[in-house]
Design an enzyme around this catalytic site. Structure first.
Site, PDB file in Angstrom:
ATOM      1  N   ASP A 190       0.856  -1.207   0.000  1.00 56.61           N
ATOM      2  CA  ASP A 190       0.000   0.000   0.000  1.00 56.61           C
ATOM      3  C   ASP A 190       0.881   1.242   0.000  1.00 56.61           C
ATOM      4  O   ASP A 190       1.949   1.257   0.626  1.00 56.61           O
ATOM      5  CB  ASP A 190      -0.880   0.026   1.261  1.00 56.61           C
ATOM      6  CG  ASP A 190      -2.128  -0.810   1.103  1.00 56.61           C
ATOM      7  OD1 ASP A 190      -2.252  -1.518   0.093  1.00 56.61           O
ATOM      8  OD2 ASP A 190      -2.985  -0.742   2.003  1.00 56.61           O
ATOM      9  N   TRP A 253     -13.481  -0.541  -2.404  1.00 58.49           N
ATOM     10  CA  TRP A 253     -12.778  -0.837  -1.162  1.00 58.49           C
ATOM     11  C   TRP A 253     -13.258  -2.142  -0.505  1.00 58.49           C
ATOM     12  O   TRP A 253     -14.465  -2.355  -0.334  1.00 58.49           O
ATOM     13  CB  TRP A 253     -12.974   0.329  -0.182  1.00 58.49           C
ATOM     14  CG  TRP A 253     -12.210   0.134   1.078  1.00 58.49           C
ATOM     15  CD1 TRP A 253     -10.937   0.558   1.348  1.00 58.49           C
ATOM     16  CD2 TRP A 253     -12.658  -0.576   2.238  1.00 58.49           C
ATOM     17  NE1 TRP A 253     -10.566   0.157   2.605  1.00 58.49           N
ATOM     18  CE2 TRP A 253     -11.607  -0.545   3.177  1.00 58.49           C
ATOM     19  CE3 TRP A 253     -13.840  -1.237   2.565  1.00 58.49           C
ATOM     20  CZ2 TRP A 253     -11.694  -1.130   4.426  1.00 58.49           C
ATOM     21  CZ3 TRP A 253     -13.928  -1.841   3.815  1.00 58.49           C
ATOM     22  CH2 TRP A 253     -12.876  -1.778   4.739  1.00 58.49           C
ATOM     23  N   MET A 283       0.444   4.217   9.254  1.00 59.87           N
ATOM     24  CA  MET A 283      -0.323   4.553   8.055  1.00 59.87           C
ATOM     25  C   MET A 283      -0.528   6.064   8.006  1.00 59.87           C
ATOM     26  O   MET A 283      -0.923   6.666   9.004  1.00 59.87           O
ATOM     27  CB  MET A 283      -1.678   3.844   8.021  1.00 59.87           C
ATOM     28  CG  MET A 283      -2.323   3.953   6.640  1.00 59.87           C
ATOM     29  SD  MET A 283      -3.893   3.098   6.482  1.00 59.87           S
ATOM     30  CE  MET A 283      -5.006   4.392   6.939  1.00 59.87           C
TER      31      MET A 283
HETATM   32  C1  UD2 Z   1      -7.045  -1.409   3.834  1.00 55.90           C
HETATM   33  C2  UD2 Z   1      -5.829  -2.291   3.629  1.00 55.90           C
HETATM   34  C3  UD2 Z   1      -5.553  -2.445   2.145  1.00 55.90           C
HETATM   35  C4  UD2 Z   1      -6.768  -2.972   1.409  1.00 55.90           C
HETATM   36  C5  UD2 Z   1      -7.966  -2.087   1.726  1.00 55.90           C
HETATM   37  C6  UD2 Z   1      -9.257  -2.650   1.202  1.00 55.90           C
HETATM   38  C7  UD2 Z   1      -4.635  -1.464   5.562  1.00 55.90           C
HETATM   39  C8  UD2 Z   1      -3.510  -0.672   6.029  1.00 55.90           C
HETATM   40  N1  UD2 Z   1      -4.714  -1.662   4.259  1.00 55.90           N
HETATM   41  O1  UD2 Z   1      -6.644  -0.122   3.392  1.00 55.90           O
HETATM   42  O2  UD2 Z   1      -4.449  -3.289   1.920  1.00 55.90           O
HETATM   43  O3  UD2 Z   1      -6.993  -4.307   1.748  1.00 55.90           O
HETATM   44  O4  UD2 Z   1      -8.152  -1.914   3.134  1.00 55.90           O
HETATM   45  O5  UD2 Z   1      -9.353  -2.515  -0.165  1.00 55.90           O
HETATM   46  O6  UD2 Z   1      -5.454  -1.949   6.340  1.00 55.90           O
HETATM   47  N2  UD2 Z   1      -5.246   3.449  -3.476  1.00 55.90           N
HETATM   48  C9  UD2 Z   1      -4.828   4.527  -4.264  1.00 55.90           C
HETATM   49  N3  UD2 Z   1      -5.760   5.420  -4.707  1.00 55.90           N
HETATM   50  C10 UD2 Z   1      -7.060   5.313  -4.399  1.00 55.90           C
HETATM   51  C11 UD2 Z   1      -7.488   4.246  -3.595  1.00 55.90           C
HETATM   52  C12 UD2 Z   1      -6.549   3.330  -3.133  1.00 55.90           C
HETATM   53  O7  UD2 Z   1      -3.647   4.677  -4.583  1.00 55.90           O
HETATM   54  O8  UD2 Z   1      -7.852   6.168  -4.840  1.00 55.90           O
HETATM   55  C13 UD2 Z   1      -4.254   2.409  -3.099  1.00 55.90           C
HETATM   56  C14 UD2 Z   1      -3.200   2.888  -2.142  1.00 55.90           C
HETATM   57  O9  UD2 Z   1      -2.022   2.172  -2.355  1.00 55.90           O
HETATM   58  C15 UD2 Z   1      -3.837   2.531  -0.805  1.00 55.90           C
HETATM   59  C16 UD2 Z   1      -4.464   1.185  -1.126  1.00 55.90           C
HETATM   60  O10 UD2 Z   1      -4.932   1.318  -2.470  1.00 55.90           O
HETATM   61  O11 UD2 Z   1      -2.909   2.466   0.240  1.00 55.90           O
HETATM   62  C17 UD2 Z   1      -5.587   0.742  -0.182  1.00 55.90           C
HETATM   63  O12 UD2 Z   1      -6.629   1.709  -0.153  1.00 55.90           O
HETATM   64  P1  UD2 Z   1      -6.960   2.595   1.158  1.00 55.90           P
HETATM   65  O13 UD2 Z   1      -5.682   3.070   1.735  1.00 55.90           O
HETATM   66  O14 UD2 Z   1      -7.945   3.623   0.788  1.00 55.90           O
HETATM   67  O15 UD2 Z   1      -7.682   1.582   2.101  1.00 55.90           O
HETATM   68  P2  UD2 Z   1      -7.386   1.228   3.651  1.00 55.90           P
HETATM   69  O16 UD2 Z   1      -6.441   2.164   4.283  1.00 55.90           O
HETATM   70  O17 UD2 Z   1      -8.654   0.997   4.340  1.00 55.90           O
HETATM   71 MN    MN Z   2      -4.804   3.239   3.635  1.00 53.85          MN
END
Ligand code: UD2
Ligand code: MN
Length: 353
Positions: A190, A253, A283
């Site tokens: 990520d 997501w 994060m």
């Molecule tokens: C959680 C998980 C992630 C993934 C996600 C569900 C953690 C730290 N990570 O992240 O691995 O399973 O849930 O899908 O728990 N991204 C972009 N642009 C966007 C959207 C996403 O670059 O518009 C990429 C980026 O690398 C990001 C990753 O996708 O870190 C995961 O998306 P998030 O950070 O929005 O989701 P998060 O933090 O809930």
């Molecule tokens: Mn994230």
């Protein structure tokens, strides 16, 4: 009663022997390393004492073994442990470049004094997170150089405004990265997660896919649930292919990480995890992105993983490559991955659930 009369002298001898051994070890290696050896490696990390992430980068500690074999030592002698991480100010690309002058275009690096023992590709799914990417590059480049890896960083950029698809981008990243080198290890990363300890080595476990971000600040440094596989993971190309890569069918997501965990097991593999004391990540705080709304179909999809994993993955991967170029700090791969299929009709919903 555990001891018989005849056991007693042996027991006393063992006791005296182990005490002498302990004192000798204390004398030769110091208290902390004995503590590590006896109570589990790295059990004594103190995260209130951190080091600048650029520490030791100009230092070369000659290692006779490495010189003889020409390979870098199995464990790098210049690691520092816990890293100081702050998100107050996003560093500029220029600054990151200046601080990482041995990183070659495309985000490639090879140790200068020995052959990198491990070849690691870091693959980042990406769209519209420029400041996160800069922050990650600022921390990750020196972190990986201190580990003396032969590595490169690949950013897989989803073009357009269609719903984001993290797992499909990672599949593409693997396919493209393997065109560049014969990687030992693929790190699926990520963009917003920064590792806190450089003893968390970015190398694979030959036997099992490895979940690396086992302790994140956003989950109070513990695992949110037993099968959790989100964030950062490490797989060998063989492990990745054996499980047919990741699913292409999770748009938006959530859910794809649980599918991945499930298909690992379905492919006959098991998951290993970096110990919580070492697998610590911060994060970068953020809101949910536009275009990455919660995937409300994920529970239905997860029910079908067992049936679908062989047909949905690397063997069904379809996308349009828009560009492949070497930026100074990473290889950029921009792709059109299409868009989510229309929502299932009422009738097909019954078939799915
Ligand atoms: C959680 C998980 C992630 C993934 C996600 C569900 C953690 C730290 N990570 O992240 O691995 O399973 O849930 O899908 O728990 N991204 C972009 N642009 C966007 C959207 C996403 O670059 O518009 C990429 C980026 O690398 C990001 C990753 O996708 O870190 C995961 O998306 P998030 O950070 O929005 O989701 P998060 O933090 O809930
Ligand atoms: Mn994230």
């Amino acid at each position: 009663m555990l001891l018989t009369r005849t056991d007693k002298p042996y027991f006393l001898m063992c006791l005296v022997f182990s005490q002498v051994l302990f004192i000798l070890l204390l004398y030769r290696r110091g208290t902390s390393s004995v503590f590590h050896g006896l109570f589990g490696a790295y059990s004594a990390w103190d995260y209130s004492k951190t080091h600048d992430v650029y520490t030791n980068l100009s230092v070369f500690i000659p290692d006779p073994e490495a010189v003889r074999s020409l390979y870098c030592p199995v464990s790098s002698p210049i690691l520092v442990g816990p890293i100081t991480i702050t998100f107050n100010k996003t560093p500029s690309l220029k600054k990151i470049q200046l601080k990482n002058r041995y990183v070659k275009p495309g985000g490639y690096f090879s140790p200068r004094h020995c052959y990198g023992r491990y070849r690691t590709a870091v693959i980042i799914p990406y769209r519209n997170r420029e400041s996160h990417l800069r922050t990650l590059l600022y921390y990750l480049h020196p972190f990986l150089q201190r580990q003396q890896l032969h590595y490169a960083i690949f950013v897989v950029h989803q073009a357009g405004n269609a719903t984001f698809n993290r797992a499909k981008l990672l599949n593409i990243g693997v396919r493209e990265a393997l065109r560049y080198d014969d990687w030992d290890c693929l790190i699926l990363h990520d963009v917003d997660l920064v590792p806190e300890n450089d003893y968390n080595l970015y190398i694979c476990d030959e036997n099992c896919p490895k979940h690396m971000s086992s302790a994140m600040d956003k989950f109070q440094y513990s695992l949110p649930y037993w099968a959790y596989f989100g964030g950062v993971s490490a797989l060998t190309p063989d492990q990745f292919m054996k499980m047919n890569g990741f699913p292409n069918t999770y748009w938006g997501w959530g859910g794809e990480d649980d599918d991945i965990a499930m298909r690992i097991r379905l492919a006959g593999l098991s998951i290993t995890r970096t110990p919580l004391i070492l697998g610590r990540y911060k994060m970068i705080p953020h809101d949910r992105d536009t275009g990455n709304e919660e995937n409300s179909y994920r529970y239905g999809l997860l029910k079908n993983t067992r049936r679908n994993w062989r047909d949905d993955g690397m063997n069904s991967l379809a996308f349009r490559l828009l560009s492949r170029d070497s930026a100074p700090l990473y290889t950029n791969i921009t792709v059109d991955i299409g868009e989510a299929p229309p929502p299932p009709t009422q009738a097909s919903k019954w078939l799915v659930f």
